[in-house]
Design a protein around this motif. Structure first.
Motif, short mmCIF file in Angstrom:
data_model
loop_
_atom_site.label_atom_id
_atom_site.label_comp_id
_atom_site.label_asym_id
_atom_site.label_seq_id
_atom_site.Cartn_x
_atom_site.Cartn_y
_atom_site.Cartn_z
N TRP A 8 68.67 -15.72 11.21
CA TRP A 8 69.51 -16.85 11.58
C TRP A 8 70.26 -16.61 12.90
CZ3 TRP A 8 74.54 -18.65 8.84
CH2 TRP A 8 74.86 -19.93 9.31
N ILE A 9 71.28 -15.79 12.85
CA ILE A 9 72.06 -15.59 14.07
C ILE A 9 71.99 -14.12 14.46
CG2 ILE A 9 74.30 -15.91 15.17
CD1 ILE A 9 75.10 -17.64 12.84
N THR A 10 71.71 -13.85 15.72
CA THR A 10 71.75 -12.47 16.20
C THR A 10 72.82 -12.37 17.28
OG1 THR A 10 69.40 -12.35 15.84
CG2 THR A 10 70.39 -10.59 17.11
N PHE A 11 73.72 -11.45 17.08
CA PHE A 11 74.74 -11.21 18.09
C PHE A 11 74.33 -10.02 18.93
CE2 PHE A 11 77.15 -13.39 14.79
CZ PHE A 11 77.78 -14.36 15.55
N GLY A 12 74.74 -10.03 20.19
CA GLY A 12 74.44 -8.90 21.04
C GLY A 12 72.95 -8.82 21.33
N ASP A 13 72.54 -7.77 22.00
CA ASP A 13 71.16 -7.63 22.39
C ASP A 13 70.71 -6.21 22.03
OD1 ASP A 13 68.75 -8.15 23.44
OD2 ASP A 13 69.34 -7.88 25.53
N PHE A 14 70.47 -6.01 20.74
CA PHE A 14 70.15 -4.67 20.29
C PHE A 14 68.69 -4.56 19.87
CE2 PHE A 14 74.68 -5.18 19.48
CZ PHE A 14 75.18 -4.07 20.10
N VAL A 27 77.80 1.80 12.73
CA VAL A 27 78.01 1.65 14.17
C VAL A 27 79.27 2.42 14.56
CG1 VAL A 27 78.44 0.02 16.02
CG2 VAL A 27 76.87 -0.58 14.17
N PHE A 56 73.29 -6.38 13.80
CA PHE A 56 74.13 -7.53 14.16
C PHE A 56 73.39 -8.85 13.99
CE2 PHE A 56 76.43 -4.17 16.41
CZ PHE A 56 77.65 -4.34 15.78
N PHE A 97 81.25 -6.33 9.41
CA PHE A 97 80.08 -6.68 10.21
C PHE A 97 80.06 -5.86 11.50
CE2 PHE A 97 77.82 -10.27 12.67
CZ PHE A 97 76.59 -9.71 12.40
N ALA A 98 81.23 -5.80 12.16
CA ALA A 98 81.28 -5.10 13.44
C ALA A 98 81.00 -3.61 13.27
CB ALA A 98 82.64 -5.31 14.10
#
Lengths: 506, 506
Positions: free
Chosen positions: B69-75, B218, B83, B195-196
């Motif tokens: 669904w949603i991906t944060f950042g570019d990992f 993380v 993320f 999450f973070a």
């Protein structure tokens, strides 16, 4: 510089700016020579087409390599492209509002100026996002400011509009002076106005005295620029100016001008102060910027508290949105303060979300207030009965501003929170302030709901929708929901095309 | 065999009703009510089907569905799921039970809403949105999704209370919004921090990561931070449950909201608090939860006694029931604080049992108010003469509520106290006082209504009629069913309870 070098530059990278400049010039000439009786609205549509053309030009440049021409005074890097997109989109929507703007006393012969001043202001903002040199940065800033001063006073026979322009000029002048003073220190220490060279020179700075001077410069520049983003301590102009200025101008100030403010802030702070090493108590020297985190955090916290708490007492909707916009500047400052991995994503996405939710709200506000001229919150009473679709649209914008899930505003806030909490020590105080203030903001945002849905309408007449406002509301509502449910449309675009701004100082 | 999109369809089936309603004329009362009622049926049928499939041996894991669904950042280069928030729905035994409960009470509340007097269209659209939120909360498999559904319940509730409630409705709506907004805000911080720091919000994954030493995070989460997170969770869900002293908002809601909405609120929304504590508090932080068990049990006893004593002196029957809810939620806490199998089972039984009983009681309140326009004990009286069937059910409901053997209330109270006596006998002995008080205040109130003397006469009261039969019969049937054959509940719950016991090492 001879002609050959001049011709060897890739002028194509400046295409969006040239288009805006050309259209603005053409509009001013047309306005001058067109017969009096021709409706000037046509100029607005021309300007709108110009902005669309500039967007197309910019999109075609997205794949372009990082380029710098004219000794780095104009750069086309990921940062510039990403933020120019927001600026252009915002200006296009604002222009649509301006075309439909009809104050009680009419616009008369000033309508033409109205349009091309928006374009010159936009040009200034675009120069700011594309500049790698203090001189051009400052010129861009001034171009934006001067155009905005005139725009704020556009209703020449209206007392409030005059007051608004006057306050804006004076406050703006002071803040610009402060910024310039700060810049002069940096220039004095490095002997250059080029940001890239500056960061190289400052990277080797050893004298602790110089570091103190740089610290002072940091504060002066930040405080001066806080005027543009309407954050503490330079926020107090916002309510008066927002209230008095014509509604499209208010929308412009709260969205495009604020975005430009963040652009110049990021450019300056990251280019200049991120490279200054400061020996602290730890073994490793830290950049000056990180040493300043606590002060930034304080200002961000103060901005959020001031904006949200004072908004509670407002009856005038434009003042309410002025304080709300101060609060949102505070939220974005939180992302800047934390300087985490997510900083750029968070700021860019939040500004994008803010663009749509705020402009949509302003479109409806303009429609509702223009008829009676009153901006009391009571004007929204019974909107659900008068125009259910508009009320639902306004509902979407308000929910998004309040950060309720399902809207873009929520994803924006989520992104900021993640940045603030990802590293140890986490910014718990800042996050705490932000979240409590978000709940405080529910009170005034939902106060608008109370008016729209619970109160009976004072005046049952139908609202007359005009094409410009309808377009803005539809686009903004669709984008707010779309980016709320599928934020990756924007986030993936950001990650794939701008390389995480790694070319920031290349 | 797998059931792709089964749960999605179940959760979002009320959306069909919302869409149909959106295109219906506002004034067609009968058709709107019919559509509103019918729209709750698919969820009911599907959830019963799921229950049936479970009984015939289908593994609940087969219902799980999962989409990126949603991906944060570019990992993407590190780990493509880092993320990333998935859209993932799934159920276990506990969730299945809650799902059935929600579907049943929603359908019955839709029937009870036939008493609503104005603006049926808006009412039923919001009502169905609320149902979507509630169904989603119990099926969400990650924290972000849970939070989104959780907030989806907040907005319709605000409107349903503020627009269709009684005299002080707007105040109640704001009180609801601010308290629950704060609760959600705290919850959001916990979720974002997890999450973070871990890069995932999947509940199972978090359960693993939080309880495995040296799990790959993380950024590490210290033990004291875990404790802080658990306390924050308890406060967030404690507002919802509510735990004394965070309860004042829910009194207002019970009194001011329309009875059909209170059926949902008291029957299901409060239970989300319990669900959250069990699912996230116990599930993700079992070690820290064990340390807090005594505090929780003590708070439970405080809730039980406080609610019971204050219920005794109320004149408004709705207020009696509101305090009774506080008191009964104390039993949930007692069971959870006992932290053994009997206790936890008792707590979950109480969640279900109280959901059914309070839905029944508030339905009857609605029925009585419809005819007498009062819910005050001093005004009511002798209803056994005018409406004997309703009075009979009221008495039966009170019996179930005070824990008469053979009804659901008995099973849950018995088990919760069994658990507590095993761990902290003295605390449990104090708590039993509350059970006696429950009998006292309920009988006082109910007898005053059914047989007591009224200060005015009601003429021509009609008893339970037509559509009103369904809710009372269904609810009473379920209450008795659980009372005499608890295996309908204990069987699906078994696996969930075993997982929890495994986590806390019991």
């Amino acid at each position: 510089m001879d002609l050959e070098t001049l011709l060897s530059y890739e002028w194509g990278t400046m295409a969006p700016e040239f288009i805006i400049l050309g259209v603005a010039t053409a509009l001013s000439l047309l306005d001058l020579f067109m017969p009096k009786k021709v409706d000037r609205r046509i100029l607005g549509w021309l300007g709108f087409t110009g902005i669309l053309a500039a967007i197309v030009a910019l999109v075609s440049l997205i794949g372009h390599d990082t380029t710098s021409i004219l000794f780095d005074t104009f750069r086309l890097d990921g940062f510039a492209k990403a933020f120019k997109l927001i600026l252009l989109a915002g200006a296009a929507l604002v222009l649509l509002l301006a075309i439909d703007y009809e104050p009680k006393e009419g616009m008369k012969e000033y309508r033409g100026e109205f349009f091309y001043l928006f374009l010159t202001a936009l040009l200034g903002a675009m120069m700011m996002s594309s500049s790698g040199d203090l001189i051009t940065l400052f010129i861009g800033l001034e171009l934006l400011s001067l155009s905005s001063y005139i725009l704020a006073g556009m209703r020449k026979k209206n007392l409030q509009s005059n007051e608004s322009a006057m306050k804006y000029v004076i406050n703006g002048g002071i803040s610009t002076a402060i910024t310039l003073f700060g810049m002069s220190y940096v220039y004095g220490l490095t002997g250059t106005t080029n940001l890239k060279e500056m960061s190289l020179i400052l990277g080797n700075i050893a004298d602790p005295q110089h570091v103190y001077i740089l610290g002072l410069a940091f504060f002066l520049i930040f405080i001066g620029l806080s005027f543009k983003i309407a954050s503490a301590p330079f926020h107090m102009w916002a309510p008066d100016v927002y209230e008095g200025a014509p509604t499209p101008v208010t929308a412009f100030l709260s969205v495009v001008s604020k975005t430009a403010g963040f652009v110049i802030l990021l450019r300056l702070l990251l280019a200049i102060f991120a490279s200054v090493p400061v020996q602290g108590d730890g073994a490793e020297p830290l950049p000056l910027l990180l040493r300043m985190q606590d002060y930034l955090a304080f200002l961000a916290g103060a901005t959020m508290i001031i904006g949200n708490v004072i908004a509670l007492r407002q009856r005038n909707v434009k003042r309410l949105f002025a304080y709300s916009s101060i609060a949102h500047a505070g939220y974005i400052l939180v992302a800047l303060t934390t300087m985490s991995y997510f900083m750029f994503d968070a700021i860019w996405f939040y500004l994008l979300a803010y663009l749509f939710m705020n402009l949509g709200a302003f479109a409806i506000l303009q429609l509702i207030t223009s008829k009676t001229g009153s901006e009391d919150i009571g004007q929204f009473a019974g909107l659900y009965q008068r125009a259910p679709v508009l009320a639902v649209g306004m509902g979407i914008f308000i929910l998004s501003l309040a950060g309720i899930p399902g809207t873009a505003g929520f994803i924006g806030k989520l992104n900021i929170f993640m940045g603030a909490l990802i590293r140890e020590p986490a910014h718990f105080v800042l996050v705490g302030i932000m979240i409590v203030m978000t709940v405080v903001s529910y009170v005034y945002y939902f106060g608008l709901f109370t008016q729209m849905f619970f109160r009976p309408a004072a005046d049952d007449s139908k609202l007359k929708l005009s094409p410009g406002i309808t377009t803005v509301v539809v686009i903004c509502a669709a984008a707010t929901v779309l980016f709320g449910i599928m934020p990756n449309l924007a986030l993936d675009f950001f990650h794939q095309n701008f390389n995480g701004f790694s070319d920031f100082l290349q | 065999m797998t059931f792709s999109y089964f749960l999605t369809f179940l959760v979002f089936s009320p959306l069909l009703g919302i869409i149909v309603l959106a295109f219906m004329p506002r004034t067609n009362e009968k058709a709107i009510k019919l559509v509103g009622f019918l729209a709750t049926l698919p969820a009911l049928i599907l959830s019963l089907a799921a229950y049936n499939m479970y009984h015939t041996g289908t593994d609940l894991a087969e219902f799980t569905e999962r989409v990126r669904w949603i991906t944060f950042g570019d990992f993407g280069s590190v780990d493509e799921n880092l993320f990333t928030v998935f859209y993932e729905l799934g159920i276990d035994g506990f969730a299945l039970v809650m799902l059935v409960l929600t579907a049943v009470i929603s359908t019955l509340a839709a029937l009870a809403s036939f008493h609503i007097k104005k603006e049926w269209k808006g009412y039923y659209m919001l009502f169905l949105l609320l149902v979507i939120g509630m169904l989603g909360v119990f099926t969400a498999q990650n924290l972000i999704l849970f939070f989104i559904f959780f907030e989806v319940t907040l907005i319709p509730m605000f409107f349903l209370i503020g627009k269709w409630g009684f005299f002080e409705k707007e105040k109640a709506a704001y009180s609801f919004l601010i308290y629950n907004g704060l609760g959600s805000a705290i919850l959001l911080i916990v979720i974002v921090l997890l999450f973070a720091r871990t890069g995932t919000t999947n509940i199972d994954a978090l359960r693993f990561l939080m309880n495995t030493p040296d799990a790959p995070l993380v950024t590490p989460i210290s033990d004291s931070l875990k404790m802080g997170l658990l306390i924050a969770l308890l406060v967030a869900f404690g507002i919802k449950l509510p735990i004394f002293p965070l309860h004042s908002w829910m009194l207002r809601v019970h009194v001011e909201a329309p009875p059909s909405i209170v059926m949902l609120h008291s029957g299901i929304l409060l239970k989300i608090g319990a669900f959250g504590i069990i699912r996230f508090g116990m599930g993700i932080f079992p070690e820290q939860f064990t340390d807090l068990a005594f505090v929780l049990a003590a708070l439970g006893v405080v809730n039980l006694l406080y609610g019971a004593f204050l219920a005794f002196i109320q004149d408004d029957f709705k207020m009696v029931l509101a305090y009774s809810s506080i008191s009964h939620m104390g039993i949930v806490l007692i069971g959870l604080g006992a932290l053994n199998e009997a206790g936890i089972q008792g707590a979950i039984f109480q969640v279900v049992s109280h959901g059914l009983i309070s839905a029944l009681m508030f339905f009857l309140v609605g029925v009585m108010y419809e005819r007498t326009h009062t819910s005050h004990l001093s005004n009511l009286g002798g209803l056994a003469k005018g409406m004997p069937i309703a009075a009979g059910f009221l008495l039966a409901g009170a019996m179930a509520s005070l824990g008469l053997p053979g009804m659901s209330g008995f099973v849950s109270e018995f088990m919760a106290f069994l658990g507590l006596f095993r761990e902290w006998p003295i605390l449990a002995a104090v708590g039993t006082l509350g059970i006696i008080m429950t009998a006292v205040y309920l009988l006082r109130a109910v007898l005053a209504i059914t047989f007591g003397r009224a200060d005015r006469e009601f003429d021509g009261l009609t008893d339970i009629r037509t559509f009103e039969w369904a809710p009372v019969l269904v609810l009473m049937g379920l209450i008795v069913l659980i009372g005499v054959y608890p295996a309908v509940l204990s069987q699906p719950l078994q696996a969930t309870i075993e997982t929890i016991m495994l986590g806390i090492g019991g």
